[in-house]
Design an enzyme around this catalytic site. Sequence first.
Site, short mmCIF file in Angstrom:
data_model
loop_
_atom_site.label_atom_id
_atom_site.label_comp_id
_atom_site.label_asym_id
_atom_site.label_seq_id
_atom_site.Cartn_x
_atom_site.Cartn_y
_atom_site.Cartn_z
N GLN A 156 -43.09 -4.79 13.14
CA GLN A 156 -41.89 -4.24 12.48
C GLN A 156 -40.80 -5.29 12.63
OE1 GLN A 156 -40.74 -1.67 10.59
NE2 GLN A 156 -38.73 -2.63 10.77
N GLN A 158 -37.76 -5.81 10.61
CA GLN A 158 -36.35 -5.52 10.37
C GLN A 158 -35.74 -4.87 11.61
OE1 GLN A 158 -35.57 -2.79 7.12
NE2 GLN A 158 -33.59 -3.66 6.69
N GLY A 290 -40.47 4.88 6.77
CA GLY A 290 -41.13 3.88 5.96
C GLY A 290 -40.47 2.53 6.12
N MET A 291 -41.21 1.48 5.77
CA MET A 291 -40.68 0.12 5.81
C MET A 291 -41.22 -0.61 4.59
SD MET A 291 -38.80 -2.14 7.26
CE MET A 291 -38.58 -3.68 6.37
N GLU A 292 -40.27 -1.18 3.84
CA GLU A 292 -40.58 -1.71 2.51
C GLU A 292 -41.23 -3.09 2.53
OE1 GLU A 292 -37.61 -1.23 3.97
OE2 GLU A 292 -36.13 -2.72 3.35
N ASN A 293 -42.23 -3.31 3.35
CA ASN A 293 -42.86 -4.62 3.38
C ASN A 293 -43.44 -4.93 1.99
OD1 ASN A 293 -42.29 -5.09 6.15
ND2 ASN A 293 -43.85 -3.57 6.65
N HIS A 316 -38.42 5.80 -2.20
CA HIS A 316 -37.41 4.98 -1.53
C HIS A 316 -37.95 3.57 -1.23
CE1 HIS A 316 -33.97 4.30 1.30
NE2 HIS A 316 -34.87 3.52 1.89
N HIS A 320 -37.05 -0.36 -2.93
CA HIS A 320 -36.68 -1.60 -2.24
C HIS A 320 -37.35 -2.83 -2.86
CE1 HIS A 320 -34.14 -0.52 1.14
NE2 HIS A 320 -35.01 0.35 1.64
N GLU A 339 -29.71 -0.46 1.40
CA GLU A 339 -30.07 0.96 1.56
C GLU A 339 -29.32 1.89 0.61
OE1 GLU A 339 -32.66 1.72 3.02
OE2 GLU A 339 -33.03 -0.04 4.26
N ASP A 397 -29.01 -2.79 14.46
CA ASP A 397 -29.49 -1.42 14.53
C ASP A 397 -28.34 -0.41 14.64
OD1 ASP A 397 -32.23 -0.96 14.36
OD2 ASP A 397 -32.16 0.19 16.23
N TYR A 405 -26.70 4.41 3.72
CA TYR A 405 -27.61 5.10 2.81
C TYR A 405 -26.85 6.03 1.86
CZ TYR A 405 -31.59 3.68 5.76
OH TYR A 405 -32.52 2.96 6.44
N ARG A 578 -41.51 8.92 15.42
CA ARG A 578 -40.51 8.59 14.39
C ARG A 578 -39.11 8.83 14.95
NH1 ARG A 578 -40.71 11.36 8.41
NH2 ARG A 578 -38.85 10.35 7.55
N LYS A 580 -36.14 9.05 13.79
CA LYS A 580 -35.29 10.03 13.13
C LYS A 580 -35.53 11.45 13.67
CE LYS A 580 -35.48 12.51 8.85
NZ LYS A 580 -35.90 12.59 7.46
N1 BES Z 1 -35.71 -0.50 5.59
C1 BES Z 1 -35.65 0.82 6.12
C2 BES Z 1 -36.10 0.92 7.55
C3 BES Z 1 -35.31 0.07 8.51
C4 BES Z 1 -33.94 -0.08 8.40
C5 BES Z 1 -35.96 -0.56 9.55
C6 BES Z 1 -33.24 -0.88 9.31
C7 BES Z 1 -35.26 -1.35 10.45
C8 BES Z 1 -33.90 -1.51 10.33
C9 BES Z 1 -36.47 1.80 5.25
O1 BES Z 1 -36.44 1.51 3.90
C10 BES Z 1 -35.86 3.15 5.42
O2 BES Z 1 -34.73 3.31 5.04
N2 BES Z 1 -36.61 4.09 5.97
C11 BES Z 1 -36.15 5.44 6.19
C12 BES Z 1 -36.73 6.39 5.18
C13 BES Z 1 -35.95 6.53 3.93
C14 BES Z 1 -36.62 7.55 3.02
C15 BES Z 1 -34.51 6.91 4.15
C16 BES Z 1 -36.64 5.91 7.55
O3 BES Z 1 -37.49 5.24 8.12
O4 BES Z 1 -36.19 6.95 8.00
ZN ZN Z 2 -34.59 1.88 3.04
#
Ligand code: BES
Ligand code: ZN
Length: 623
Positions: A156, A158, A290-293, A316, A320, A339, A397, A405, A578, A580
């Site tokens: 990971q 980012q 998710g991560m937009e690799n 989402h 990206h 974002e 971070d 967002y 996760r 979140k």
């Molecule tokens: N690019 C982000 C994840 C991220 C942001 C990783 C900053 C590290 C540092 C990814 O696109 C993202 O926003 N993921 C969200 C889900 C989205 C549907 C809002 C997440 O992981 O909650």
């Molecule tokens: Zn994102």
Amino acid sequence: MPSVLLVPFLVSACQGTGPPPAADVAAPSAPRDMHSFARPHEARVTHVALDLAADFEARVLSGQAVLTIAREPGATEVVLDTRDLLVDSVTDAQGQSLTFELGPEDALLGQPLTIALPDQVTEITVAYRTSPGAEALQWLAPAQTAGGAHPYLYSQGQAILTRTWIPTQDSPGIRQTYSARIVVPSGLRAVMSAEMLTPDGVAVGDALVFEFRLTTPVPPYLIALAAGDIAFREIGPRTGVFAEPSVLDAAAREFVDLERMVETAEALLGPYRWGRYDVLVLPPSFPFGGMENPRLTFATPTILAGDRSLVSLVAHELAHSWSGNLVTNATWRDFWLNEGVTSYVELRIMEALYGAERAAMLEVLERSALEDEIARLGGPDAPDTILHVDLTGRNPDDGMTLVPYAKGATLLRLMEQTVGRERFDAYLRSYFDRHAFASITTPAFLEDVRTNLTGGDATLAGALKLEEWVYEPGLPDNAPAVESPALAAVEAGARAFAGGSPAASLATADWSTQEWQHFLAALSGTLSPSQLADLDRTFGLTGRGNSEVLFAWLRIAVRHHYEPAMPTLERFLTSQGRRKFLRPLYEDLMATDWGPDEARRIYARARPLYHAVATTTLDPIVR
Ligand code: BES
Ligand code: ZN
């Protein structure tokens, strides 16, 4: 982690809010990225060729990175970012040793690796090993996977973690192409955010070798690797899903619309420029949704709800492919350009695919969450509610709140409603074309809007209040109202229930996941023990398999110390990682008088399962 840095030159390099000119990263006037040691206007990395072997016992990647360097006249050295890397040697293309020095360690940024560049040298080879604690990497034991028989590794990158596994210039403004040769034990498959040249690997002794290349330049945070017992299923001509074999069916069912989703995004934004679009479903410890690799979105298995109700996350990450991967935030204080634009496009994709009502529900949910987030951050005057956030001396971070967002997406919605959808859509497509494969700062974005969207129309520009949106805290008063009739009905139901109506009197039969989420979030006041029992008995909330609904219910259960849900809470906290979901639940537990002991006990069990991204957030909370 302490967020104050003791690196004076970085602090003094911080930019004010005045607009510096848009510029290529190689130009001396380009914004300095305070989260990288690189000096790209002297010498910068343009290509990374990796040759790495994965040792699952030692939890180490070892091998080399061959870097192609573009040097400006007069440059005598190149500076890379590293953190926790063990550098064995640095050589030129002829194998001659080059002088190098690892600078002092900064707790957040790691160590600069400064390499002398004799005349003519444009290729350098860094032989190195990662350390077992490399923050980008999570090494999973077989028991932490779905199949239970093979180990698993994923990265990971980012925001600033790629430097813990690749010695390169780890800044979002420094784009690089890459190629890789990855050696794993036989029985495993390696995948990367790149074209897969050897899908099944090539056997060499008792190892398997996988080769990759990405010919479109990307910022290093998008270089990603996973290795494990990974199978593939095609969905459409250029879409498919990777997952552990026992998860593959569920994943393929959940993402049936993947090909249509890419077509929908293309109709809105212009051609998809990355070739394939696949989704990799990771083991449950993956710390993000998710991560937009590029070419290969990484996703948490917690979105496999069984009814496709959480696929907006894929919309989402797919979005990206334009906002973020094609046009990239120049520094992490411009993160909202990744974002916010993506969250807006996500809603547009969802609307085009599944209708206006579904999109409206997502938008209302996001707006209520933003209001809560602004309160959590200290109210409408809090500095972290500014889109162009000040990250001086801080971990990027810290800027990863809902503000970039949801406030960002709201600004784009305002722009759309102010000029009309047709004109705004044309602008958006042209924006991605104008800045394709480049990075963009916040001031440059505003300039682009003034030039190409509002033009000379001062009234339009004034109505938008762009400067206030981007440089001031809080949500400006011209934020468009959002509404969803379905969610308004749900709110009425929540009020009735809180006022004493029995759960069975609510008309919930056709409720979607989003309606359940909103209902539970709306029950924010105090409920009696019998109301909680009524809810749970009537709707089976403690037994829900949908991660978002269960999460919303568990927050209520913690706030009210609803005993019957506690075993489920413990299972939820120990079976997925996760962030979140974890952070609010641990925070809620710590805020009660009975919860801290429970939180500490569960955390002690669960912590070894979590990725470093999650434990870095949780360690200061669960103390
Ligand atoms: N690019 C982000 C994840 C991220 C942001 C990783 C900053 C590290 C540092 C990814 O696109 C993202 O926003 N993921 C969200 C889900 C989205 C549907 C809002 C997440 O992981 O909650
Ligand atoms: Zn994102």
